[in-house]
Design a protein around this motif. Sequence first.
Motif, PDB file in Angstrom:
ATOM      1  N   ILE A 212      15.165   5.231 -16.031  1.00  0.00           N
ATOM      2  CA  ILE A 212      15.423   3.933 -16.663  1.00  0.00           C
ATOM      3  C   ILE A 212      16.861   3.847 -17.151  1.00  0.00           C
ATOM      4  O   ILE A 212      17.533   2.821 -17.002  1.00  0.00           O
ATOM      5  N   PHE A 213      17.380   4.929 -17.736  1.00  0.00           N
ATOM      6  CA  PHE A 213      18.701   4.925 -18.334  1.00  0.00           C
ATOM      7  C   PHE A 213      19.818   5.310 -17.366  1.00  0.00           C
ATOM      8  O   PHE A 213      20.982   5.376 -17.760  1.00  0.00           O
ATOM      9  N   GLN A 214      19.488   5.605 -16.101  1.00  0.00           N
ATOM     10  CA  GLN A 214      20.547   5.873 -15.126  1.00  0.00           C
ATOM     11  C   GLN A 214      21.448   4.640 -15.055  1.00  0.00           C
ATOM     12  O   GLN A 214      20.985   3.531 -14.815  1.00  0.00           O
ATOM     13  N   SER A 215      22.755   4.830 -15.252  1.00  0.00           N
ATOM     14  CA  SER A 215      23.618   3.681 -15.539  1.00  0.00           C
ATOM     15  C   SER A 215      24.892   3.658 -14.725  1.00  0.00           C
ATOM     16  O   SER A 215      25.428   4.699 -14.335  1.00  0.00           O
ATOM     17  N   SER A 216      25.363   2.437 -14.523  1.00  0.00           N
ATOM     18  CA  SER A 216      26.757   2.236 -14.135  1.00  0.00           C
ATOM     19  C   SER A 216      27.576   2.212 -15.427  1.00  0.00           C
ATOM     20  O   SER A 216      27.125   1.665 -16.446  1.00  0.00           O
ATOM     21  N   VAL A 217      28.765   2.805 -15.399  1.00  0.00           N
ATOM     22  CA  VAL A 217      29.560   2.999 -16.615  1.00  0.00           C
ATOM     23  C   VAL A 217      31.019   2.670 -16.346  1.00  0.00           C
ATOM     24  O   VAL A 217      31.549   2.981 -15.270  1.00  0.00           O
ATOM     25  N   ALA A 228      27.600   1.160 -20.825  1.00  0.00           N
ATOM     26  CA  ALA A 228      26.668   1.606 -19.791  1.00  0.00           C
ATOM     27  C   ALA A 228      25.622   0.528 -19.554  1.00  0.00           C
ATOM     28  O   ALA A 228      25.104  -0.069 -20.501  1.00  0.00           O
ATOM     29  N   ALA A 229      25.325   0.281 -18.277  1.00  0.00           N
ATOM     30  CA  ALA A 229      24.303  -0.698 -17.894  1.00  0.00           C
ATOM     31  C   ALA A 229      23.116   0.043 -17.306  1.00  0.00           C
ATOM     32  O   ALA A 229      23.181   0.523 -16.167  1.00  0.00           O
ATOM     33  N   PRO A 230      22.006   0.181 -18.047  1.00  0.00           N
ATOM     34  CA  PRO A 230      20.833   0.885 -17.519  1.00  0.00           C
ATOM     35  C   PRO A 230      20.243   0.151 -16.315  1.00  0.00           C
ATOM     36  O   PRO A 230      20.145  -1.075 -16.302  1.00  0.00           O
ATOM     37  N   THR A 231      19.849   0.913 -15.329  1.00  0.00           N
ATOM     38  CA  THR A 231      19.367   0.324 -14.086  1.00  0.00           C
ATOM     39  C   THR A 231      18.141  -0.554 -14.282  1.00  0.00           C
ATOM     40  O   THR A 231      18.012  -1.605 -13.668  1.00  0.00           O
ATOM     41  N   TYR A 232      17.231  -0.137 -15.159  1.00  0.00           N
ATOM     42  CA  TYR A 232      15.957  -0.848 -15.286  1.00  0.00           C
ATOM     43  C   TYR A 232      15.826  -1.610 -16.606  1.00  0.00           C
ATOM     44  O   TYR A 232      14.729  -2.028 -16.980  1.00  0.00           O
ATOM     45  N   ILE A 265       6.110   8.381 -14.406  1.00  0.00           N
ATOM     46  CA  ILE A 265       7.045   7.974 -13.372  1.00  0.00           C
ATOM     47  C   ILE A 265       7.152   6.456 -13.422  1.00  0.00           C
ATOM     48  O   ILE A 265       6.364   5.779 -14.090  1.00  0.00           O
ATOM     49  N   LEU A 266       8.134   5.914 -12.738  1.00  0.00           N
ATOM     50  CA  LEU A 266       8.314   4.471 -12.753  1.00  0.00           C
ATOM     51  C   LEU A 266       7.147   3.779 -12.053  1.00  0.00           C
ATOM     52  O   LEU A 266       6.798   4.141 -10.926  1.00  0.00           O
ATOM     53  N   PRO A 267       6.523   2.807 -12.697  1.00  0.00           N
ATOM     54  CA  PRO A 267       5.385   2.127 -12.070  1.00  0.00           C
ATOM     55  C   PRO A 267       5.838   1.268 -10.903  1.00  0.00           C
ATOM     56  O   PRO A 267       6.982   0.809 -10.842  1.00  0.00           O
ATOM     57  N   GLU A 268       4.937   1.042  -9.980  1.00  0.00           N
ATOM     58  CA  GLU A 268       5.239   0.227  -8.808  1.00  0.00           C
ATOM     59  C   GLU A 268       5.567  -1.202  -9.242  1.00  0.00           C
ATOM     60  O   GLU A 268       4.893  -1.787 -10.090  1.00  0.00           O
ATOM     61  N   GLY A 269       6.643  -1.747  -8.692  1.00  0.00           N
ATOM     62  CA  GLY A 269       7.015  -3.121  -8.982  1.00  0.00           C
ATOM     63  C   GLY A 269       7.999  -3.302 -10.115  1.00  0.00           C
ATOM     64  O   GLY A 269       8.424  -4.425 -10.384  1.00  0.00           O
ATOM     65  N   ILE A 270       8.383  -2.213 -10.808  1.00  0.00           N
ATOM     66  CA  ILE A 270       9.368  -2.354 -11.876  1.00  0.00           C
ATOM     67  C   ILE A 270      10.691  -2.837 -11.275  1.00  0.00           C
ATOM     68  O   ILE A 270      11.056  -2.449 -10.159  1.00  0.00           O
ATOM     69  N   LYS A 271      11.410  -3.680 -11.985  1.00  0.00           N
ATOM     70  CA  LYS A 271      12.569  -4.371 -11.418  1.00  0.00           C
ATOM     71  C   LYS A 271      13.883  -3.718 -11.831  1.00  0.00           C
ATOM     72  O   LYS A 271      14.051  -3.289 -12.967  1.00  0.00           O
ATOM     73  N   ARG A 272      14.796  -3.668 -10.875  1.00  0.00           N
ATOM     74  CA  ARG A 272      16.147  -3.206 -11.135  1.00  0.00           C
ATOM     75  C   ARG A 272      16.995  -4.399 -11.562  1.00  0.00           C
ATOM     76  O   ARG A 272      16.824  -5.501 -11.047  1.00  0.00           O
ATOM     77  N   TYR A 273      17.929  -4.158 -12.486  1.00  0.00           N
ATOM     78  CA  TYR A 273      18.727  -5.266 -12.989  1.00  0.00           C
ATOM     79  C   TYR A 273      20.201  -5.113 -12.622  1.00  0.00           C
ATOM     80  O   TYR A 273      20.661  -5.621 -11.633  1.00  0.00           O
ATOM     81  N   PHE A 274      20.971  -4.395 -13.423  1.00  0.00           N
ATOM     82  CA  PHE A 274      22.390  -4.271 -13.118  1.00  0.00           C
ATOM     83  C   PHE A 274      22.611  -3.258 -12.004  1.00  0.00           C
ATOM     84  O   PHE A 274      21.980  -2.215 -11.955  1.00  0.00           O
ATOM     85  N   SER A 275      23.533  -3.575 -11.110  1.00  0.00           N
ATOM     86  CA  SER A 275      23.816  -2.647 -10.020  1.00  0.00           C
ATOM     87  C   SER A 275      25.198  -2.029 -10.145  1.00  0.00           C
ATOM     88  O   SER A 275      25.433  -0.956  -9.613  1.00  0.00           O
TER      89      SER A 275
END
Length: 347
Positions: A212-217, A228-232, A265-275
């Motif tokens: 969830i916290f994997q980010s672009s920085v 930092a922009a968390p992916t989820y 783990i990440l549930p199916e269908g969770i949405k990604r936001y910032f790329s």
Amino acid sequence: MSSKLKTCICLLLSIFIFASCSSSGSDASNQDIIVKEFPNTAILSGKPAKEIILTTTWANLVVVDTFLVIQKREAPFIKIYSTNSHKLLGEIGTQGSGPNEFEMPDMLKQTSYDKQNNSPVIRLYDIGTNRISEVNILKVIKGSDNAITQERAPDLNSVTVTLHHIDDSLFLANPETGGRFVILNSNTKDTTYIPFIPVLDVELKDYTKFMIFQSSVVVNKKRNRFVAAPTYLDELNFFDLKGNYIRSTIVSPRENLLPPPGIQILPEGIKRYFSSLVEADNKIYASRRWPDEGKIQVFDWDGNPLEQYTLEVNSRIGSFTYDKIHKRFYVCFPDEEPYNIYTYPLN
């Protein structure tokens, strides 16, 4: 009470009130910013850069001076184009683990200059070889044998997954274990692991938090902070360069985005936001992956929303960069065919 004492009390009270008002939105307030709307919005018209031919559906983009640098996932990993003509000027980077080779490179948003030949320099981190590479743009264009210099990444207690910034005083990265970020002071060799913050209301396993916290920085050393922009999560998190959490700018409420409690783990269908994030002209540019595909949002370094641009091609943004000289965005749309690099002028 004497008039002199009254005057002093009034003066101190005025100073206190002024300081309280002027600190609104500062680091000391530590208050999150909830985005209700963007003050300025616009629709941007773009067109494909047909001169840029890529044999890949993914690319990482950086503009420095009048050069568009495109990093691919396969060799040749680096391609350099002119932002004036879109002419291919040079390419470099073969597959392998030997000198001047790459296995799994990732280009940083950080650029610098080589004073010896006054050339822009880009950096890459290769998780496959644990090496940091500097690529001299002008030497690549001239076909020089010494266009790439490489060194091992600093040894830490955890594997460096993503490198965000490195210079003589700061090493900022995502570690495989130990927390959300790791900061290494290059001078003192002190290492700081930043936990998974901001703290979320839902109890999650570390693996899920890591995803969830994997980010672009991007880093702003003049402001002594990074964002930092968390992916989820649909938000931006601000820290100082010592790793202290400052505040968040929240676009969508977290309770609407987070997985249920206990999910490992990440549930199916969770949405990604910032790329992707880009820093230019003392502003933060953030591309949206989902659900508002084809948008670039702009914030200042205090976290305030400034502008939102809707791109006419409503497609998934893979990466983007901003050309300060020509005042336009370069956007990579992985799903577009036959051209996937577009330009969007700000006019």
